[in-house]
Design a protein around this motif. Structure first.
Motif, short mmCIF file in Angstrom:
data_model
loop_
_atom_site.label_atom_id
_atom_site.label_comp_id
_atom_site.label_asym_id
_atom_site.label_seq_id
_atom_site.Cartn_x
_atom_site.Cartn_y
_atom_site.Cartn_z
N SER A 126 -21.48 78.98 -16.56
CA SER A 126 -20.33 78.31 -15.93
C SER A 126 -19.07 78.45 -16.79
O SER A 126 -17.97 78.63 -16.26
CB SER A 126 -20.64 76.83 -15.66
OG SER A 126 -20.99 76.17 -16.85
N HIS A 147 -23.97 81.34 -7.47
CA HIS A 147 -23.60 79.93 -7.37
C HIS A 147 -24.27 79.26 -6.18
O HIS A 147 -24.70 79.91 -5.22
CB HIS A 147 -22.07 79.78 -7.28
CG HIS A 147 -21.48 80.40 -6.06
ND1 HIS A 147 -21.32 79.71 -4.88
CD2 HIS A 147 -21.00 81.64 -5.84
CE1 HIS A 147 -20.76 80.51 -3.98
NE2 HIS A 147 -20.57 81.69 -4.54
N ARG A 151 -21.45 75.06 -8.09
CA ARG A 151 -22.10 75.15 -9.40
C ARG A 151 -22.64 76.56 -9.66
O ARG A 151 -23.42 77.10 -8.89
CB ARG A 151 -23.26 74.15 -9.44
CG ARG A 151 -24.00 74.10 -10.76
CD ARG A 151 -25.08 73.05 -10.77
NE ARG A 151 -26.39 73.48 -10.30
CZ ARG A 151 -27.19 74.35 -10.92
NH1 ARG A 151 -26.81 74.94 -12.02
NH2 ARG A 151 -28.37 74.64 -10.43
N VAL A 152 -22.20 77.18 -10.78
CA VAL A 152 -22.72 78.49 -11.19
C VAL A 152 -24.04 78.26 -11.91
O VAL A 152 -24.13 77.46 -12.84
CB VAL A 152 -21.71 79.21 -12.12
CG1 VAL A 152 -22.31 80.48 -12.68
CG2 VAL A 152 -20.41 79.51 -11.38
N TYR A 153 -25.08 78.94 -11.45
CA TYR A 153 -26.39 78.75 -12.07
C TYR A 153 -26.97 80.01 -12.73
O TYR A 153 -27.99 79.94 -13.42
CB TYR A 153 -27.40 78.21 -11.05
CG TYR A 153 -27.74 79.16 -9.92
CD1 TYR A 153 -28.79 80.07 -10.03
CD2 TYR A 153 -27.01 79.16 -8.74
CE1 TYR A 153 -29.11 80.94 -8.99
CE2 TYR A 153 -27.31 80.02 -7.71
CZ TYR A 153 -28.36 80.92 -7.84
OH TYR A 153 -28.66 81.79 -6.82
#
Length: 189
Positions: A126, A147, A151-153
């Motif tokens: 992130s 994402h 939220r970037v995962y």
């Protein structure tokens, strides 16, 4: 190679001729008021020309070798070098929080690869997403951010042709695979 061999064999024959002719005139040399150029001196001149030609061939080879080395030293673009560094880790283990060189998680691999080529990236996916310039048309070496909503995962390096090079999950080594979702965006370092 054939030219060099003929040059060297010509030099050998010329040297033998010089040795033979150097002993022959001592036995039956007529004395004349104006000395004519002796065959030995012309043969010696031939040997020196042959030696010069061999040197020119060697100089040409040396300059060609230098040109090849210079071409190798040309720097590849940053994205290409980063992608090559990441690919050099193919088969390494996934480890949560791993940042190399023997085990990686996703953001550990991208920060390690770009770090090796002189570009510093933050440690988490992130944070990396916030540190790069977003692009619509990715090029190889760009970062691919996965994402879910906002939220970037996950992150990896774009390998071209809708493929990503990454450290994906426990039990699966670092490698390349097809991008499996449309929930991605790209960033350029």
């Amino acid at each position: 190679m054939r030219q060099v061999m003929s040059l060297f064999s010509g030099a050998l024959v010329s040297t033998l001729l010089v040795a033979t002719l150097a002993t022959a005139p001592a036995q039956a040399a007529p004395s004349s008021p104006t000395p004519a150029p002796s065959p030995a001196s012309s043969t010696t001149q031939s040997v020196s020309t042959t030696t010069t030609s061999a040197k020119q061939v060697a100089d040409t080879r040396t300059s060609a070798t230098k040109a090849k080395k210079k071409a190798k030293k040309r720097k590849l673009p940053v994205w290409r070098r980063a992608l090559l560094k990441a690919r050099s880790r193919t088969g390494m283990a996934y480890r949560y929080g791993g940042s190399g060189p023997r085990a990686f998680d996703c953001s550990g691999l991208t920060s390690w690869a770009y770090g090796k080529v002189g570009k510093k990236l933050p440690r988490t996916s992130s944070a990396q997403a916030g540190a790069v310039k977003r692009v619509k048309k990715p090029k190889r070496g760009d970062l691919v951010f996965f994402h879910n909503g906002g939220r970037v995962y996950h992150v990896g390096l774009y390998a071209g042709k809708n493929r990503v090079f990454h450290a994906s999950r426990p039990g699966k080594p670092v490698g390349q695979e097809k991008i499996w979702t449309r929930s991605v965006f790209f960033g350029r370092v």
